[in-house]
Design a protein around this motif. Structure first.
Motif: not given
Length: 153
Positions: A8-9, A45, A47-49, A77, A79
């Motif tokens: 994600q990060y 960040k 990605r959100n997931s 994912s 998402d």
């Protein structure tokens, strides 16, 4: 400078090597270093997931075109997904219906989701299309999240 990605990060930090160990003479060979604790870590960040690589067969039907084609999901994912196909799935912004199964044979889960095309790349092996799930049930999103987390562990 140490750089990494958690799923994600994207992060980086500066550190000093305190001690290095070289075991390249062993089988299997390996080496490692002990680092000092960083003063700060810079993270962004991406990605959100969490997304995992996969190879799941699926089918995609264009909402506008009603044409269905067999595709391969290359990553997944909660998402969205990256999909490889022989033909275009649509233009950026188009909606598609995505159907796929996941999990072990004895616990196979079937998912149907409406997804929006976010990006398209034409490569040597066909079209690579990134989609974002727009309309998916909470139960299906939870199943996907559990599948992804189990693939990370």
């Amino acid at each position: 400078v140490i750089r990494g990605f958690t799923g994600q990060y994207d992060f980086y930090f500066t550190s000093k090597v305190i001690q290095a160990f070289d075991f390249t003479f062993r089988e299997p060979s390996f080496a490692y270093a002990v680092l000092s604790f960083p003063e700060s870590v810079e993270a962004r960040k991406v990605r959100n997931s969490i997304r995992i690589r996969t190879s799941l067969p699926a089918s995609v039907t264009g909402i506008a075109s009603k044409a269905t084609q067999a595709v391969m999901m290359l990553d997944l994912s909660a998402d969205g997904s990256l999909i490889r196909s022989d033909e275009s799935l649509g233009s950026i912004g188009d909606l598609v219906s995505l159907e796929f199964s996941m999990g072990p044979d004895e616990q196979l889960s079937y998912v149907v989701a409406v997804a929006r095309v976010c990006h398209v790349h034409i490569g040597d092996e066909g079209y690579l299309t990134g989609v974002l799930f727009e309309n998916i049930s909470s139960a299906d999103r939870l199943m996907i999240r559990e599948f992804v987390v189990s693939g990370v562990e």
